[in-house]
Design a protein around this motif. Structure first.
Motif, mmCIF file in Angstrom:
data_model
loop_
_atom_site.group_PDB
_atom_site.id
_atom_site.type_symbol
_atom_site.label_atom_id
_atom_site.label_comp_id
_atom_site.label_asym_id
_atom_site.label_seq_id
_atom_site.Cartn_x
_atom_site.Cartn_y
_atom_site.Cartn_z
ATOM 1 N N PHE A 84 21.462 -8.541 -13.808
ATOM 2 C CA PHE A 84 21.351 -8.920 -15.211
ATOM 3 C C PHE A 84 19.955 -8.615 -15.717
ATOM 4 C CE2 PHE A 84 19.976 -12.730 -12.984
ATOM 5 C CZ PHE A 84 18.944 -13.246 -13.762
ATOM 6 N N ALA A 85 19.901 -8.258 -16.990
ATOM 7 C CA ALA A 85 18.632 -7.958 -17.665
ATOM 8 C C ALA A 85 18.612 -8.729 -18.966
ATOM 9 C CB ALA A 85 18.489 -6.461 -17.915
ATOM 10 N N SER A 86 17.908 -9.844 -18.973
ATOM 11 C CA SER A 86 17.787 -10.657 -20.183
ATOM 12 C C SER A 86 16.549 -10.252 -20.967
ATOM 13 C CB SER A 86 17.725 -12.141 -19.812
ATOM 14 O OG SER A 86 18.983 -12.599 -19.390
ATOM 15 N N VAL A 87 16.278 -8.977 -20.975
ATOM 16 C CA VAL A 87 15.134 -8.403 -21.681
ATOM 17 C C VAL A 87 15.614 -7.199 -22.464
ATOM 18 C CG1 VAL A 87 13.384 -9.211 -20.057
ATOM 19 C CG2 VAL A 87 14.550 -7.051 -19.625
ATOM 20 N N SER A 88 14.891 -6.867 -23.525
ATOM 21 C CA SER A 88 15.192 -5.676 -24.316
ATOM 22 C C SER A 88 14.146 -4.611 -24.018
ATOM 23 C CB SER A 88 15.189 -5.997 -25.812
ATOM 24 O OG SER A 88 16.247 -6.879 -26.132
ATOM 25 N N TRP A 89 14.590 -3.400 -23.881
ATOM 26 C CA TRP A 89 13.698 -2.275 -23.604
ATOM 27 C C TRP A 89 13.895 -1.251 -24.723
ATOM 28 C CZ3 TRP A 89 14.647 1.812 -19.240
ATOM 29 C CH2 TRP A 89 13.587 2.720 -19.237
ATOM 30 N N TYR A 90 13.022 -1.334 -25.715
ATOM 31 C CA TYR A 90 13.185 -0.476 -26.885
ATOM 32 C C TYR A 90 12.662 0.931 -26.653
ATOM 33 C CZ TYR A 90 14.550 -4.778 -29.080
ATOM 34 O OH TYR A 90 15.217 -5.949 -29.365
ATOM 35 N N GLY A 91 12.019 1.140 -25.498
ATOM 36 C CA GLY A 91 11.594 2.491 -25.134
ATOM 37 C C GLY A 91 12.619 3.202 -24.273
ATOM 38 N N CYS A 92 13.783 2.582 -24.103
ATOM 39 C CA CYS A 92 14.833 3.177 -23.278
ATOM 40 C C CYS A 92 15.262 4.523 -23.851
ATOM 41 C CB CYS A 92 16.033 2.235 -23.218
ATOM 42 S SG CYS A 92 17.418 2.865 -22.276
ATOM 43 N N THR A 93 15.344 5.524 -23.002
ATOM 44 C CA THR A 93 15.662 6.879 -23.444
ATOM 45 C C THR A 93 17.078 7.291 -23.057
ATOM 46 O OG1 THR A 93 14.858 7.867 -21.385
ATOM 47 C CG2 THR A 93 13.241 7.523 -23.166
ATOM 48 N N GLY A 94 17.545 8.343 -23.705
ATOM 49 C CA GLY A 94 18.843 8.896 -23.358
ATOM 50 C C GLY A 94 18.859 9.417 -21.930
ATOM 51 N N LYS A 95 17.723 9.905 -21.450
ATOM 52 C CA LYS A 95 17.633 10.403 -20.071
ATOM 53 C C LYS A 95 17.914 9.275 -19.095
ATOM 54 C CE LYS A 95 14.459 12.454 -16.717
ATOM 55 N NZ LYS A 95 13.078 12.932 -16.465
ATOM 56 N N TRP A 96 17.315 8.094 -19.335
ATOM 57 C CA TRP A 96 17.548 6.948 -18.454
ATOM 58 C C TRP A 96 19.018 6.581 -18.444
ATOM 59 C CZ3 TRP A 96 19.562 2.048 -19.013
ATOM 60 C CH2 TRP A 96 19.292 1.123 -17.992
ATOM 61 N N ARG A 97 19.646 6.539 -19.619
ATOM 62 C CA ARG A 97 21.051 6.158 -19.698
ATOM 63 C C ARG A 97 21.936 7.162 -18.953
ATOM 64 N NH1 ARG A 97 19.265 4.584 -25.031
ATOM 65 N NH2 ARG A 97 19.919 6.580 -25.921
ATOM 66 N N LYS A 98 21.625 8.452 -19.059
ATOM 67 C CA LYS A 98 22.417 9.467 -18.352
ATOM 68 C C LYS A 98 22.257 9.337 -16.843
ATOM 69 C CE LYS A 98 22.406 12.959 -22.024
ATOM 70 N NZ LYS A 98 21.926 14.317 -22.434
ATOM 71 N N GLN A 99 21.033 9.050 -16.397
ATOM 72 C CA GLN A 99 20.809 8.861 -14.964
ATOM 73 C C GLN A 99 21.592 7.664 -14.437
ATOM 74 O OE1 GLN A 99 16.307 9.072 -15.457
ATOM 75 N NE2 GLN A 99 16.513 9.935 -13.400
ATOM 76 N N ILE A 100 21.569 6.580 -15.196
ATOM 77 C CA ILE A 100 22.286 5.378 -14.794
ATOM 78 C C ILE A 100 23.793 5.632 -14.746
ATOM 79 C CG2 ILE A 100 22.934 3.046 -15.555
ATOM 80 C CD1 ILE A 100 20.223 3.186 -14.221
ATOM 81 N N ASP A 101 24.309 6.281 -15.768
ATOM 82 C CA ASP A 101 25.745 6.546 -15.829
ATOM 83 C C ASP A 101 26.198 7.453 -14.695
ATOM 84 O OD1 ASP A 101 26.106 4.976 -18.055
ATOM 85 O OD2 ASP A 101 25.940 6.632 -19.484
ATOM 86 N N ALA A 102 25.349 8.405 -14.332
ATOM 87 C CA ALA A 102 25.731 9.384 -13.317
ATOM 88 C C ALA A 102 25.511 8.887 -11.895
ATOM 89 C CB ALA A 102 24.951 10.683 -13.520
ATOM 90 N N GLY A 103 24.488 8.042 -11.688
ATOM 91 C CA GLY A 103 24.105 7.730 -10.323
ATOM 92 C C GLY A 103 24.256 6.304 -9.843
ATOM 93 N N LEU A 104 24.474 5.346 -10.736
ATOM 94 C CA LEU A 104 24.535 3.952 -10.305
ATOM 95 C C LEU A 104 25.796 3.726 -9.472
ATOM 96 C CD1 LEU A 104 22.637 1.530 -10.803
ATOM 97 C CD2 LEU A 104 24.225 0.773 -12.569
ATOM 98 N N PRO A 105 25.653 3.192 -8.259
ATOM 99 C CA PRO A 105 26.832 2.978 -7.406
ATOM 100 C C PRO A 105 27.896 2.124 -8.087
ATOM 101 C CG PRO A 105 24.818 2.731 -6.127
ATOM 102 C CD PRO A 105 24.398 2.856 -7.570
#
Length: 323
Positions: A84-105
């Protein structure tokens, strides 16, 4: 745990799970906040205590999530089943989201607070398909005494107006928990997020006990949605409350095996399948109802009459065999 939250645990179905011995002890949860270096009154400790009001037996470990590769590796190494992440990350990039979607177990379910900014902005981490966005809902009693509903009081679900509106909110979690030695109320989507994660920890505790492994993220999504109580219009995903508030039935009433994916197959166009229906797509494949073509599911293609008839025949045969 604070006894003033007993009625909330009762409402969410959690008490029955604790009574049956499921406290989240099997499995591991990650938090995006450094609980090891945080003080007793810190935000990190408050979110940890909120989770333990639901899953008191769960082991929780800090994991930085800004480095996507590091997060993916940590999940693989630790075998963590929830985060869980009860924090907001407004610097989150599309690259991070693609990495998470592709690689998170697949065995990790990641819950992220939507934020407390109403229509102004939301948490951009929620735009990742592998992330479950969490809004906040309040349980309002028709009559209470000392902060606790009196016997027979009516409980009403009211959305917390501060919840950030977004197309990526999936579920609502309860806010306004009593936590800590001072007995103060903790609220916001920061509270709702670990509450939902705590429910997931209980479910995975059951899944590990019965099947030897936690549920895949999309199967857990399906289970939570199956036991969700809508806050707005039933069957409609709301921009603040998602599908609504999950309320767990007693553990003996859950056929957990129905939610365990028995294969690791993935369609080549897996990322094109709507996350809300992905578990159903793969379940249909496991049951032999739909198989796609050329390792593709092709979710945007129109369904022909011949295909629809074939699916109905397979479903009919499957139901006959199940009798």
């Amino acid at each position: 745990m604070d006894s003033k939250n007993d009625w909330i645990r009762d409402y969410l179905g959690v008490t029955a799970w604790h009574d049956a011995g499921y406290t989240g002890a099997r499995g591991l949860t990650l938090t995006a906040e450094n609980i090891d270096e945080a003080g007793a009154e810190s935000h990190a400790q408050k979110t940890l205590l909120a989770l333990r009001e639901i899953a008191p037996g769960r082991r929780v470990v800090y994991q930085d999530m800004h480095d996507a590769d590091g997060l993916i590796a940590a999940v693989r190494d630790s075998g963590a089943d929830t985060m869980f992440a009860s924090v907001s990350w407004y610097g989150c990039t599309g690259k991070w989201r693609k990495q998470i979607d592709a690689g998170l177990p697949d065995h990790l379910s990641l819950f992220v607070a939507a934020g407390n900014h109403g229509a102004e902005r939301d948490n951009p981490m929620m735009a990742a398909e592998r992330v479950y966005g969490v809004g906040a809902v309040r349980l309002i009693a028709s009559e209470s005494r000392g902060g606790v509903p009196v016997h027979g009081a009516t409980i009403t679900l009211v959305e917390a107006g501060y919840t950030s509106a977004s197309d990526h909110v999936d579920f609502a979690g309860v806010t306004d928990l009593y936590i800590g030695d001072n007995g103060r109320i903790f609220n916001g989507t920061s509270c709702a997020c670990p509450v939902i994660c705590g429910l997931a920890a209980l479910v995975n505790d059951l899944a590990i006990a019965r099947t030897g492994r936690p549920l895949d993220h999309d199967m857990l999504y399906r289970l939570l949605r199956d036991c969700t109580r809508p806050i707005g219009e039933p069957g409609v995903r709301d921009g603040r409350m998602g599908w609504g508030l999950p309320i767990l039935p007693p553990p003996e009433k859950i056929a957990i095996e129905r939610y365990v994916r028995m294969e690791t197959y993935k369609y080549k166009d897996d990322s094109s399948i709507n996350p809300a229906h992905k578990a159903d797509v793969y379940r249909a494949r496991e049951l032999g109802l739909m198989s796609g073509h050329d390792d593709l599911f092709d979710p945007t293609a129109p369904l022909t009459r011949q295909q629809a008839a074939s699916i109905m025949v397979r479903l009919y045969d499957s139901l006959k065999e199940a009798k």
